[in-house]
Scaffold this active site. Structure first.
Site, PDB file in Angstrom:
ATOM      1  N   VAL A 252       0.830  -1.204   0.000  1.00  0.00           N
ATOM      2  CA  VAL A 252       0.000   0.000   0.000  1.00  0.00           C
ATOM      3  C   VAL A 252       0.866   1.256   0.000  1.00  0.00           C
ATOM      4  O   VAL A 252       0.653   2.186  -0.789  1.00  0.00           O
ATOM      5  CB  VAL A 252      -0.963   0.010   1.214  1.00  0.00           C
TER       6      VAL A 252
ATOM      7  N   ARG B 124      11.454  -0.614   7.686  1.00  0.00           N
ATOM      8  CA  ARG B 124      12.163  -1.477   8.613  1.00  0.00           C
ATOM      9  C   ARG B 124      13.636  -1.602   8.215  1.00  0.00           C
ATOM     10  O   ARG B 124      14.510  -1.540   9.041  1.00  0.00           O
ATOM     11  CB  ARG B 124      11.509  -2.861   8.671  1.00  0.00           C
ATOM     12  N   ARG B 125      13.858  -1.779   6.919  1.00  0.00           N
ATOM     13  CA  ARG B 125      15.246  -1.909   6.429  1.00  0.00           C
ATOM     14  C   ARG B 125      15.457  -0.903   5.307  1.00  0.00           C
ATOM     15  O   ARG B 125      14.654  -0.816   4.377  1.00  0.00           O
ATOM     16  CB  ARG B 125      15.490  -3.320   5.889  1.00  0.00           C
TER      17      ARG B 125
ATOM     18  N   GLU C  17     -10.737   5.298   6.405  1.00  0.00           N
ATOM     19  CA  GLU C  17     -11.587   4.708   5.362  1.00  0.00           C
ATOM     20  C   GLU C  17     -11.002   3.408   4.811  1.00  0.00           C
ATOM     21  O   GLU C  17     -11.733   2.460   4.516  1.00  0.00           O
ATOM     22  CB  GLU C  17     -11.742   5.722   4.214  1.00  0.00           C
TER      23      GLU C  17
ATOM     24  N   VAL D 164     -11.573  -0.690   6.253  1.00  0.00           N
ATOM     25  CA  VAL D 164     -12.659  -1.630   5.958  1.00  0.00           C
ATOM     26  C   VAL D 164     -13.019  -1.552   4.483  1.00  0.00           C
ATOM     27  O   VAL D 164     -13.259  -0.462   3.947  1.00  0.00           O
ATOM     28  CB  VAL D 164     -13.930  -1.325   6.789  1.00  0.00           C
TER      29      VAL D 164
ATOM     30  N   LYS E 256     -13.089  -5.873  11.037  1.00  0.00           N
ATOM     31  CA  LYS E 256     -13.874  -4.946  10.218  1.00  0.00           C
ATOM     32  C   LYS E 256     -15.302  -4.832  10.748  1.00  0.00           C
ATOM     33  O   LYS E 256     -15.885  -3.757  10.762  1.00  0.00           O
ATOM     34  CB  LYS E 256     -13.870  -5.408   8.771  1.00  0.00           C
TER      35      LYS E 256
ATOM     36  N   GLY F 291      -5.777  -4.810  -1.996  1.00  0.00           N
ATOM     37  CA  GLY F 291      -4.864  -4.511  -3.092  1.00  0.00           C
ATOM     38  C   GLY F 291      -4.207  -3.155  -2.886  1.00  0.00           C
ATOM     39  O   GLY F 291      -4.780  -2.269  -2.250  1.00  0.00           O
TER      40      GLY F 291
END
Lengths: 430, 430
Positions: B14, B45-46, B129, B132, B205, B304
């Site tokens: 995302v 993180r890396r 938003e 869910v 959710k 997605g």
């Protein structure tokens, strides 16, 4: 907590539901807004008339202009409809710094700019969720939830009356006239059904949707509009046989270069597998395609007193909260300044049925004409023989101008006895 | 115009789409917000890892805590997921007066109260938003568009993985294991599918939806949860034969007296004519029933990178506009303080298949047991004969406790060889 005062213009089907809900849900509305909402007055045409809801007679007035400009009024709800006196009253209210909630699609589509300008000047809100697709939360998603996305296309069933008629024709094989009569008997169509069946209502909604989706100003006059009065039982049956259903669609689509938009309302064949095909009776549904979000659909009741009042009250809560917070909701967004391109530039597909002479060489001559206009054929099927011979052709995507020119050419071909039906095909990837 | 500075936590599926869209749509976002949005930093993180999007290495940091509290940061987008460190980072940011956009359903459902409290204290926005149903504008409609209405019930397909699996089982007759394997191959299910197939994701959710719909605080721990791992190809085929389809549903419903809510996630049979029945593959859809609006449905992609990023960016535009206007969006609304009632009090229906001895008097004894538990039978059908005899019973509405007690009683009846399957039935008026 000081109450916010609300003036209501109109006490018909929607207005009376607004009054009922403001009364019945007073405690919830207070909790959700943060202050009580108080009805300051109700403007009506005639004082003595019997109403669907009990209203304190002291609140009723025929002097709408004085009501909307009263100093103690914070918010005006307009549910009269039509251009005047609605426009003058809304502009008066906004100019005085009130916030306005309206369900008036005709006015917004004809002269929305004037209203938005008045809202800007007066520093109030102009909310209009109820103007398109009744109870379906659609405008707020378009103008807020999708604010970080690019809408490519909006495809909607936004008129319940025509959907009811077409659905009846599809399910029972009824003629347009019989289906219309049934819709009138059941209260789904008005005595004068022109605004619905000729697509004027859907065109106003298409203009509003296009403006929001494409961040531009679009008026009803710019919308290409065709109604459903010419749809025959044969058209419906023939669509059905091919796995399609005929719907009156409002379609707003960005051009490939993104600079212009096409906005149109016309009957079209859509595949039965399309989510819009299953929208029955007087329901509305709007299909939105956005670059990142992909395909979205919003479905629900597009009309009726309580559903429309639900949308009005949602807006009422929002503008009331904004007033308490000393702020405003998002303004009209027209920065993209896309123009509406002529219908001829719109890219679509066509289903056409031709009564032809049943002799060798007919298909070749018909195919030749399509090719001449640069329209490529996806499928062709011959039905019947001799005097009943019919060619049923579905094209690939082409400009509406090329398709129209092809149809004109077909009418002039000697081997074509008649162009029996022409219908655009949508919702089907080429 | 001074830019608004945005800190991004997480640069996975995302996050990388958020960066891409902020870059590609910079001009539009500026126009829609009223000021440019500038990426101030990206916590990862890396540092060295290969990413799906080009990011200026100078923006990358592993010190998320310093990033979210930087004085020049206005807005924090959290797309790391999970409880920690997300919670600490979001609370830090909100406490410092930043606004936060998050897609973190697990955190919101476990400890939303802490986040909302921090937003209130810091006077910033908390928007979610994307948490869910991915790209589907759903939370904003629930918390704003329907603010003037009373939601009665929310019925949703909110997990794409399980919908993909159940859809495959329905369309191809596959077993759960084979359908899961296919979903994993296609990237619809993770290597460890527990969170999806056991209903944890949907339960989080459901908690968020119930909180918004019923103006109360609901946590994931209060949600009754059953997964889909026990669903067999026989269950699916038997539902199909009766005109039903099995879906994993998240159901949030107000009790009849309005004082409590039932919140549950479990597989259920719904009629094929129900709008949710047509939701195929990994799509999500949420059906909302409100008192005035009636039935509404929202449909689209539930997961997605790009769809989720679309929802994140919509929120980003909203919180950015709010900051420019010096205001905040609507706060958490929990004034109704409805409690979650135990699953036993939930009213539902049941479909049950019993392997029985094929002899006179069996139906009478079975019917007697249902009557003893006050569960009334809608339909009963005997299938097969002799050792294959099966009674298929669909009940009328009853409490889940009564239905469960009935099933236990059936298991103890000597004439019942086995309770072959039990499934709740939803979306069908009694």
């Amino acid at each position: 907590m000081k109450p916010l005062k609300v003036a209501l213009l109109g006490c018909g089907v929607v207005g009376s539901q607004v009054i009922r809900l403001m009364h019945e849900q007073a405690a919830d509305l207070t909790a959700r807004v943060g202050a009580p909402l108080e009805l300051a007055g109700v403007a009506v045409r005639r004082l003595g008339r019997k109403r669907d809801v009990e209203v304190d007679p002291a609140l009723l007035t025929t002097d709408a202009e004085s009501l909307v400009t009263r100093d103690d009024v914070d918010i005006v709800i307009e549910v009269i409809g039509g251009i005047e006196p609605a426009r003058t009253l809304i502009v008066s209210a906004l100019s005085k710094g009130k916030s306005v909630v309206t369900a008036n699609k005709a006015l917004l589509a004809e002269d929305g700019g004037t209203l938005h300008e008045a809202a800007r000047t007066g520093n109030g809100d102009l909310y209009f969720e109820a103007s398109v697709a009744g109870a379906i939360p659609l405008l707020r998603p378009l103008r807020e939830s999708l604010a970080g996305d690019h809408v490519k296309r909006v495809l909607g069933i936004v008129n319940g009356t025509t959907n009811y008629i077409l659905d009846k024709m599809d399910s029972s094989g009824a003629s347009f006239t019989d289906a219309l009569e049934e819709a009138q008997t059941l209260g789904y169509a008005e005595a004068d059904p022109t605004a619905d069946v000729e697509g004027f209502d859907a065109a106003a909604k298409a203009a509003i949707l296009a403006g929001l989706a494409f961040h531009s100003r679009v008026t009803a006059a710019e919308v290409h509009r065709e109604g459903i009065t010419e749809i025959t039982a044969t058209d419906v049956a023939s669509a059905k046989a091919m796995g399609y259903v005929i719907k009156l669609l409002a379609i707003c689509a960005r051009s490939d270069d993104g600079r212009s938009v096409g906005v149109r309302v016309h009957p079209a064949m859509i595949p039965r597998s399309h989510p819009l095909a299953g929208v029955r009776e007087a329901y509305n549904a709007v299909f939105v395609e956005a670059e990142s979000a992909g395909q979205l659909m919003f479905y629900g009741k597009g009309a009726g007193g309580a559903p429309t009042a639900s949308a009005v009250l949602g807006d009422l809560v929002a503008v009331a909260r904004n007033r308490l917070a000393g702020t405003r909701g998002p303004e009209e967004s027209t920065y993209a300044e896309r123009v509406v391109h002529p219908m001829g530039e719109t890219v679509t597909r066509c289903h056409v049925a031709l009564d032809v002479a049943d002799k060798p060489g007919v298909l070749a001559r018909v195919a030749d004409l399509f090719a001449k206009h640069d329209v490529s054929i996806q499928t062709v099927r011959q039905e019947g023989h001799g005097d009943d011979a019919q060619l049923v052709i579905v094209t690939h995507r082409a400009t509406d101008a090329a398709l129209t020119a092809t149809m004109e050419g077909l009418r002039e071909l000697d081997i074509v006895r008649a162009v029996a039906s022409v219908m655009r095909v949508e919702g089907d990837d080429d």
